[in-house]
Design a protein around this motif. Structure first.
Motif, PDB file in Angstrom:
ATOM      1  N   LEU A 164       0.874  -1.191   0.000  1.00 40.64           N
ATOM      2  CA  LEU A 164       0.000   0.000   0.000  1.00 40.64           C
ATOM      3  C   LEU A 164       0.900   1.226   0.000  1.00 40.64           C
ATOM      4  O   LEU A 164       1.138   1.847   1.034  1.00 40.64           O
ATOM      5  CB  LEU A 164      -0.893   0.011   1.248  1.00 40.64           C
ATOM      6  N   ASN A 165       1.398   1.568  -1.166  1.00 40.07           N
ATOM      7  CA  ASN A 165       2.433   2.609  -1.207  1.00 40.07           C
ATOM      8  C   ASN A 165       2.113   3.741  -2.184  1.00 40.07           C
ATOM      9  O   ASN A 165       3.016   4.394  -2.693  1.00 40.07           O
ATOM     10  CB  ASN A 165       3.786   1.988  -1.559  1.00 40.07           C
ATOM     11  N   GLY A 166       0.822   3.982  -2.381  1.00 36.50           N
ATOM     12  CA  GLY A 166       0.438   5.051  -3.322  1.00 36.50           C
ATOM     13  C   GLY A 166       0.696   6.445  -2.742  1.00 36.50           C
ATOM     14  O   GLY A 166       0.692   6.636  -1.521  1.00 36.50           O
ATOM     15  N   VAL A 167       0.927   7.392  -3.617  1.00 36.23           N
ATOM     16  CA  VAL A 167       1.032   8.807  -3.223  1.00 36.23           C
ATOM     17  C   VAL A 167       0.178   9.572  -4.233  1.00 36.23           C
ATOM     18  O   VAL A 167       0.479   9.580  -5.420  1.00 36.23           O
ATOM     19  CB  VAL A 167       2.492   9.325  -3.305  1.00 36.23           C
ATOM     20  N   GLU A 168      -0.887  10.198  -3.734  1.00 34.75           N
ATOM     21  CA  GLU A 168      -1.865  10.771  -4.665  1.00 34.75           C
ATOM     22  C   GLU A 168      -2.274  12.163  -4.186  1.00 34.75           C
ATOM     23  O   GLU A 168      -2.596  12.342  -3.000  1.00 34.75           O
ATOM     24  CB  GLU A 168      -3.097   9.844  -4.643  1.00 34.75           C
ATOM     25  N   VAL A 169      -2.253  13.124  -5.086  1.00 37.43           N
ATOM     26  CA  VAL A 169      -2.727  14.464  -4.731  1.00 37.43           C
ATOM     27  C   VAL A 169      -4.253  14.454  -4.815  1.00 37.43           C
ATOM     28  O   VAL A 169      -4.822  14.134  -5.849  1.00 37.43           O
ATOM     29  CB  VAL A 169      -2.134  15.523  -5.679  1.00 37.43           C
ATOM     30  N   LEU A 170      -4.923  14.787  -3.692  1.00 40.72           N
ATOM     31  CA  LEU A 170      -6.388  14.773  -3.687  1.00 40.72           C
ATOM     32  C   LEU A 170      -6.970  16.119  -4.081  1.00 40.72           C
ATOM     33  O   LEU A 170      -7.980  16.191  -4.750  1.00 40.72           O
ATOM     34  CB  LEU A 170      -6.907  14.410  -2.288  1.00 40.72           C
ATOM     35  N   ASP A 171      -6.320  17.182  -3.603  1.00 43.72           N
ATOM     36  CA  ASP A 171      -6.883  18.501  -3.874  1.00 43.72           C
ATOM     37  C   ASP A 171      -5.762  19.534  -3.951  1.00 43.72           C
ATOM     38  O   ASP A 171      -5.073  19.775  -2.945  1.00 43.72           O
ATOM     39  CB  ASP A 171      -7.882  18.857  -2.754  1.00 43.72           C
ATOM     40  N   GLU A 172      -5.624  20.114  -5.125  1.00 43.77           N
ATOM     41  CA  GLU A 172      -4.555  21.103  -5.350  1.00 43.77           C
ATOM     42  C   GLU A 172      -4.741  22.308  -4.435  1.00 43.77           C
ATOM     43  O   GLU A 172      -3.782  22.820  -3.864  1.00 43.77           O
ATOM     44  CB  GLU A 172      -4.604  21.610  -6.804  1.00 43.77           C
ATOM     45  N   ALA A 173      -6.003  22.772  -4.307  1.00 47.31           N
ATOM     46  CA  ALA A 173      -6.248  24.031  -3.598  1.00 47.31           C
ATOM     47  C   ALA A 173      -5.870  23.924  -2.123  1.00 47.31           C
ATOM     48  O   ALA A 173      -5.316  24.856  -1.544  1.00 47.31           O
ATOM     49  CB  ALA A 173      -7.706  24.431  -3.751  1.00 47.31           C
ATOM     50  N   THR A 174      -6.191  22.780  -1.514  1.00 45.81           N
ATOM     51  CA  THR A 174      -5.906  22.645  -0.072  1.00 45.81           C
ATOM     52  C   THR A 174      -4.629  21.848   0.174  1.00 45.81           C
ATOM     53  O   THR A 174      -4.307  21.529   1.311  1.00 45.81           O
ATOM     54  CB  THR A 174      -7.079  21.942   0.650  1.00 45.81           C
ATOM     55  N   ARG A 175      -3.923  21.501  -0.868  1.00 42.30           N
ATOM     56  CA  ARG A 175      -2.676  20.717  -0.792  1.00 42.30           C
ATOM     57  C   ARG A 175      -2.899  19.400  -0.035  1.00 42.30           C
ATOM     58  O   ARG A 175      -2.072  18.973   0.754  1.00 42.30           O
ATOM     59  CB  ARG A 175      -1.562  21.535  -0.134  1.00 42.30           C
ATOM     60  N   ARG A 176      -4.049  18.811  -0.274  1.00 42.89           N
ATOM     61  CA  ARG A 176      -4.401  17.554   0.423  1.00 42.89           C
ATOM     62  C   ARG A 176      -3.807  16.377  -0.353  1.00 42.89           C
ATOM     63  O   ARG A 176      -4.025  16.240  -1.561  1.00 42.89           O
ATOM     64  CB  ARG A 176      -5.908  17.461   0.474  1.00 42.89           C
ATOM     65  N   VAL A 177      -3.092  15.512   0.363  1.00 43.20           N
ATOM     66  CA  VAL A 177      -2.370  14.408  -0.274  1.00 43.20           C
ATOM     67  C   VAL A 177      -2.685  13.116   0.470  1.00 43.20           C
ATOM     68  O   VAL A 177      -2.669  13.090   1.706  1.00 43.20           O
ATOM     69  CB  VAL A 177      -0.838  14.668  -0.185  1.00 43.20           C
ATOM     70  N   ARG A 178      -2.949  12.070  -0.288  1.00 41.44           N
ATOM     71  CA  ARG A 178      -3.243  10.761   0.328  1.00 41.44           C
ATOM     72  C   ARG A 178      -2.050   9.845   0.101  1.00 41.44           C
ATOM     73  O   ARG A 178      -1.589   9.685  -1.040  1.00 41.44           O
ATOM     74  CB  ARG A 178      -4.506  10.193  -0.329  1.00 41.44           C
ATOM     75  N   VAL A 179      -1.577   9.228   1.172  1.00 42.40           N
ATOM     76  CA  VAL A 179      -0.345   8.444   1.076  1.00 42.40           C
ATOM     77  C   VAL A 179      -0.544   7.089   1.753  1.00 42.40           C
ATOM     78  O   VAL A 179      -1.120   6.999   2.838  1.00 42.40           O
ATOM     79  CB  VAL A 179       0.823   9.189   1.774  1.00 42.40           C
ATOM     80  N   GLY A 180      -0.044   6.040   1.116  1.00 43.95           N
ATOM     81  CA  GLY A 180      -0.113   4.709   1.705  1.00 43.95           C
ATOM     82  C   GLY A 180       1.032   4.505   2.692  1.00 43.95           C
ATOM     83  O   GLY A 180       2.096   5.116   2.554  1.00 43.95           O
ATOM     84  N   PRO A 181       0.844   3.619   3.685  1.00 39.54           N
ATOM     85  CA  PRO A 181       1.873   3.427   4.707  1.00 39.54           C
ATOM     86  C   PRO A 181       3.176   2.848   4.158  1.00 39.54           C
ATOM     87  O   PRO A 181       4.246   3.070   4.712  1.00 39.54           O
ATOM     88  CB  PRO A 181       1.227   2.440   5.689  1.00 39.54           C
TER      89      PRO A 181
END
Ligand SMILES: Cc1cc2nc3c(=O)[nH]c(=O)nc-3n(C[C@H](O)[C@H](O)[C@H](O)COP(=O)(O)OP(=O)(O)OC[C@H]3O[C@@H](n4cnc5c(N)ncnc54)[C@H](O)[C@@H]3O)c2cc1C
Length: 580
Positions: free
Chosen positions: A226-243
């Motif tokens: 589970l190693n994804g790195v994904e930008v969720l929202d540019e405006a709020t700089r929200r990023v989802r990252v796997g452990p």
């Protein structure tokens, strides 16, 4: 090797379309194929391609972990050996032998997908009697959940060597389960609940110091997939990252946006272990601990339930995960708010001093006066022949060279400057200097011996006592991490990481556990608390050092609610009742 599968890429393609060539290799890597064979004539039948050896070295820089096989002309064997050794060292032991491997020549991503799908569907070959003979007592190998059977690794399996150890520790687990989804983690936990008689390690990227993400004869749940790195929202700089992602991978993705997440100082460390403990790093004084950038986390609890925690839902759990996450569940995804970070000043200074006590005093003073955009760590070992080498490494979160020089100049007074490198660079470049873990995995051996403490203030008394400790010769790694700044902006009760106001985090590594414990305990009057990620002492007092009474009481409540049978017990387990 029999159950490994790879592709062959024609070197003629490397000549006509180098980026397409690299993209195919990366695609094979992303589909978990094992290797790429670089061949001169696999498809075209001619030798119009580029040199395999040079191309393999180039490709190693464009991929992360996939094995690479290339024939090297060995007219001068010593040169070939040197080239192999260099490649192994720089590319993380990814050079593999071609002979005897199954090879599927491909020219398109679609062909790679078909091969990867076929490999995934293939029934796993039954283990040989020799492999089964290496099984460990107490593991119900026949009861491995069906969802995990194809990715479970036993001691007799081909991939075992690459999975048994971690960065700091040797190990011989009886079974490594490698779930790929939260549902598979729930299956792994159900299996673990039937194996309470065995140790249970939880592993993300295997850089644990305190945690036991390997063991002897027990189970390991490895969530590295589970190693994804994904930008969720540019405006709020929200990023989802796997452990399972490393901070190096995270920094590389965020760099494209001029963002960074405050992480540790070494890019090889995993997100899972660090983001559940604290995360004291080179941007912390400006942007907070890693956990301070966390906005939501998803976990699978000990009973297999998936949950999401944030300031809006399951607030108590969210509070506990930020400092004591390893006790509460297996984190499957983190959502962070990244910070805007452009170029940074990055400094590495080596200084000599005949008087380590004086150097410590000076460092304490200069560090205390530094603005929060500046974070500098102090590293030394035992003095040799009366001389100490001090390494200072640090970051100034500014792209202005004048500011960088102004901030760093006072640190040069800590000793006699022997070497210095100060550059304007990217946070991703600093994280990117960490070595990749190759297909042969981690190579830790034995057990690390670490002690940790928080230092409210670097007093003259502490400098004297720490210098005496270093002169005992017990310590070969002694580090002061600069805290304060944004770390202290967060209230102690806001997260389970309650020690918000120390000036430094101190850590020491030695070879002799009892010797280090005795010497470290003598410094106790200077300390207030400790950071669990740098602690290996298992005496029960350490839990009380890590968590002040009110924090520990609240964590016990959470443990009773979320892990009442103490399934997670490999990393400073919180007991349900106060033993004192
Ligand atoms: C070279 C090096 C440099 C370091 N630098 C820093 C630094 O600058 N700052 C800092 O704060 N720390 C630092 N550390 C310590 C590091 O943060 C911890 O050791 C961390 O636990 C490593 O994370 P990992 O996922 O790689 O480790 P792993 O070995 O995979 O895991 C360690 C422990 O974390 C827990 N864990 C792992 N994954 C999960 C998960 N998904 N959910 C819940 N719990 C989990 C488990 O208890 C496990 O035993 C460093 C360590 C090393 C070896």
């Amino acid at each position: 090797m029999a159950d490994e599968e790879g592709i062959a890429l024609d070197l003629a393609l490397a000549r006509s379309d180098p980026e397409g060539f690299a993209a195919l290799a990366r695609h094979a890597e992303s589909r978990d194929l094992d290797y790429v064979v670089l061949s001169e004539d696999v498809l075209s039948g001619d030798d119009e391609g580029l040199d395999p050896w040079t191309t393999a070295a180039w490709l190693a820089g464009r991929t992360e972990k996939i094995g690479l096989a290339a024939d090297i002309d060995a007219d001068i064997p010593a040169m070939a050996d040197k080239a192999r050794e260099t490649f192994d060292l720089l590319a993380g032991a990814r050079l593999i032998r071609h002979v005897g491997r199954q090879v599927q020549p491909v020219t398109t991503a679609g062909e790679i997908d078909r091969l990867a799908d076929a490999v995934a569907d293939r029934p796993k070959p039954a283990r040989s009697a020799a492999a089964r003979a290496q099984r460990r007592d107490g593991v119900d190998y026949d009861g491995i959940p069906a969802s995990l059977a194809d990715v479970a690794i036993e001691p007799g399996d081909q991939g075992y060597r690459a999975r048994r150890a971690t960065y700091m520790r040797g190990g011989s687990p009886g079974l490594v389960l490698r779930p790929r989804t939260p549902a598979e983690i729930a299956d792994a936990l159900a299996f673990a609940r039937r194996h309470r008689h065995l140790p249970l390690g939880v592993r993300s990227a295997g850089h644990g110091v305190s945690g036991r993400s390997t063991n002897d004869g027990g189970l390991v749940i490895d969530v590295g997939a589970l190693n994804g790195v994904e930008v969720l929202d540019e405006a709020t700089r929200r990023v989802r990252v796997g452990p399972g992602a490393t901070w190096k991978q995270v920094a590389a993705v965020l760099d494209e946006h001029d963002w960074a997440i405050s992480s540790g100082d070494y890019g090889g460390v995993g997100v899972g272990g660090l983001a559940t403990a604290g995360g004291i790093g080179l941007l912390s004084r400006e942007h907070g601990l890693t956990i301070d950038r966390l906005r939501a986390v998803e976990l699978v609890l000990a009973d297999g339930t998936p949950v999401r925690a944030s300031l809006e839902e399951n607030q108590d759990l969210f509070w506990g995960v930020r400092g004591a996450g390893a006790n509460l569940g297996i984190a499957t995804a983190f959502e962070f708010e990244a910070s805007e970070v452009h170029e940074v000043g990055w400094a590495q200074l080596a200084l000599l001093t005949p008087d380590i006590e004086d150097a410590l005093r000076r460092f304490g003073k200069v560090a205390a006066e530094a603005p929060r955009d500046t974070t500098v760590f102090f590293l030394t070992g035992s003095p040799r022949q009366g001389q100490s080498v001090v390494q200072l490494y640090g970051m100034v979160d500014s792209a202005d060279p004048e500011v960088v020089v102004e901030r760093l100049t006072p640190f040069a007074s800590v000793g006699m400057l022997a070497q210095q490198e100060v550059v304007l660079t990217r946070y991703a470049a600093v994280m990117g200097s960490a070595s990749d873990v190759g297909p042969t995995g981690h190579h830790g051996s034995g057990e690390p011996v670490f002690r940790s403490a928080f230092l409210p203030e670097l007093t003259d008394d502490f400098a004297r006592d720490a210098a005496a400790l270093l002169r005992t010769g017990q310590i070969y790694f002694f580090q002061l991490r600069h805290m304060g700044g944004a770390i202290a902006d967060v209230a102690p009760e806001a997260t389970a990481f309650a020690h918000r106001t120390p000036a430094f985090s101190v850590a020491a590594m030695g070879g002799d556990r009892d010797g280090l414990n005795a010497a470290w305990d003598r410094l106790a009057r200077h300390f207030d608390g400790l950071y669990l990620s740098f602690e290996t002492d298992q005496r029960p007092e350490r839990l009380r050092d890590a968590f002040p009474p009110a924090t520990l009481a609240r964590l016990r409540e959470l443990k009773r609610r979320y892990d009442p049978t103490l399934l997670f017990r490999d990393n400073f387990p919180i007991t349900l009742e106060d033993p004192s």
